[in-house]
Structure formats: C-alpha cells, structure tokens
Write a protein that holds these residues in place. Structure first.
Motif: not given
Length: 319
Positions: A78, A272, A122-123, A276, A119, A218, A220, A126
């Motif tokens: 990622a 985060t 997904r990020w 992210r 990624t 992590d 996550h 999140e």
C-alpha cells in the motif's frame, strides 16, 4: 502474598522475553527464522520453546511468523508502489511470488495486485469513517461539556488535515519501555496512567524527560487484540532498566512531524488524516522505522478533559 508476587514477577519475565522474540522476528522477516535462534533470544531451551511460544501467543510459531510477514507485506504494497509484488514477497521471506500470492489471498481475500490497486479507495473509506466517528464524538463532547461547563479544545479548533507538517532529522534516543498488547485508544491511555507513568516517577525519570508512544501495528490491518504499543521514556546512558521495563533505541533519521493537541480519540483520527491524506500528497513514503508520538517534558496534559499535547512523528524518505 509472596506466592502472588513471585507469580507476577515470573509472568513479567515471560512477557519481556516474548517481547524480545517478537522484535527479533520483525527484524528478520526477510530471511529464515530459526527456532534455535529464537529460543536463544528468549533464553529458553530449544526443546521447550515452540510449546511455550504457542501457549503464550495463542498461535504456533509458524502461524505467527506467517501473519507478521503478510501484515508487513500489506503495508509495503500500500505504501510503496515503486517496488514490485515479487520484491515485496522476497523482502518478507517468501520463496516465490506464487506462494506469497496464495498466502496473501487467503489472509486478505484478494491478490496482492488487487490489494495495491484498491489502496486509494480503501484509504479514502478509512478516512471518511474516521472523520465521521470524530464528528459524532465531538457532538457528544460538546453536549456533555456544555452541561458540565467544560469545553473541548478540539471541538472547534484545528482540522487535522490542516496541521502544519515539517520535515526534520531526529537523533536516536535511548529509552526504557513497557509494551501494551490490545486495541489502541482508551486502553492505551489507561496503560500510561495506571502502569507506565507511575513506574517512571518511581524511577525518578519524571518530570524532566521526554516520553514517546510507539504503535507497532496498523490497526486497519492487524486485529485489535494483536496490536502492540510501546510506552517509552528517554533515559540517560548509564540507566539500567528494572523489571517490568525493557531497554530499546528509538531510531533517528528523517521524520515528518505534526503538532497535536486533543484527546485520545482525536489522536486516532489525526494519525488517519496524516497517513491517508497528507502522506500520499507529500511526495514522501514511509520507510521501515515505526511511527511514534513525542511528548516533550513541557507537553501539557489535562487530567479532567483528557486533552494532551504531543508531536506525531512519521519516518519518511523521498518517493
């Protein structure tokens, strides 16, 4: 009482030995991890070590090493798109790309290539979830503090994504630490106030020394019950750690640093935001050193509101 104290000392000693084993495994994922070498790290008999490890960790040595290899690989896939999937596989100790792909799909439900490609989405998900949770908690805080005459310093102040991030080179720091295993968040704060800080004061290390918090996983990716967190305090060169603390060196080097002020739930959101949101746009990437929080000697902490000050430190290198 003597039996209870002896049992506690024994459990603490086992914890410290297993912590050394887990640290050794993390630093040797790219090669063969020999059972005899791990037994030597833990100062246990090789004949009994495998059974002791399984009983202590709730997983066989092989299963634990495989989990750590896949979790580290997921982070690398990622966070560093410039290395190939095969390079990631070999870097965490898999002998072939095919074996890695099978194990990765079994663990994460998709191929390494799809995991990497997904990624950004997904990020983003999140990040949205973290912001939504933060907003809900802020609304509750505002209502509670209004009723009690208190005000949350973070409810109306900085947006995490607008924190000023600076790049600097930090020296290595010699620290004494204790490790918490379990979910990040409130339980980590309780570990600080109920266990680590009283030990620091008893050793005469506080006030006056810098403290650090280091999350090794992590949340996550790693299951909450397996997440590891080290509470650390800077110590002089001649300091000798006494049980239940251990000694370590916090690596120096290039770090991106962001100031933070808020409560523990806000801290989770801030991390985060940085990882992210800020990091992908920064032209930087994570390297193999752990992230950590730095609490200088003059950092403030309000025991009533739970608001704390610290610096969020991200180990980085150019893309």
């Amino acid at each position: 009482m003597q039996v209870s104290s002896a049992a506690q000392r024994s459990r603490t000693e086992y914890t410290q030995r297993m912590n050394r084993v887990m640290d050794y495994i993390d630093s040797h994922l790219d090669g063969d991890i020999d059972l005899a070498a791990l037994a030597d790290v833990a100062h246990f008999s090789p004949f009994h070590f495998h059974r002791l490890f399984a009983a202590w960790m709730g997983a066989t040595l092989g299963d634990y090493v495989r989990r750590r290899r896949l979790e580290v690989a997921a982070l690398q896939l990622a966070g560093n798109t410039r290395i190939s999937v095969l390079e990631v596989a070999l870097g965490v100790g898999f002998g072939s790309g095919e074996a890695f792909a099978r194990a990765f799909k079994l663990r994460f439900g998709q191929s390494p290539s799809l995991w990497r490609a997904a990624t950004p989405q997904r990020w983003a998900a999140e990040l949205r979830g973290a912001r939504k949770l933060h907003q809900a908690e802020s609304n509750l805080d505002q209502a509670g503090h209004s009723a009690n005459g208190h005000h949350d310093a973070m409810s109306d102040s900085q947006s995490f994504s607008s924190m000023q991030v600076t790049l600097t080179t930090l020296p290595a720091v010699r620290v004494a630490y204790m490790r918490h295993v379990g979910p990040y968040g409130v339980s980590v704060n309780q570990f600080w106030t109920g266990t680590f800080l009283p030990w620091c004061f008893a050793q005469g290390l506080l006030p006056g020394a810098s403290c650090f918090g280091r999350g090794l996983d992590d949340p996550h990716i790693t299951a909450p019950e397996h997440c590891r967190y080290d509470a650390m305090v800077q110590v002089p060169d001649d300091f000798v750690a006494r049980s239940p603390a251990s000694m370590a060196t916090l690596p120096g080097g290039r770090y991106a640093i962001a100031p933070f002020e808020g409560t523990v739930p806000h801290l989770t959101v801030a991390w985060t935001e940085l990882l992210r949101d800020w990091l992908p746009a920064s032209g930087m990437k994570l390297d193999g050193r752990p992230l950590f929080e730095h609490m200088p000697p003059d950092a403030r902490y309000d025991a009533v509101t739970g608001v704390m000050q610290c610096e969020l430190c991200i180990p980085v290198q150019p893309l």
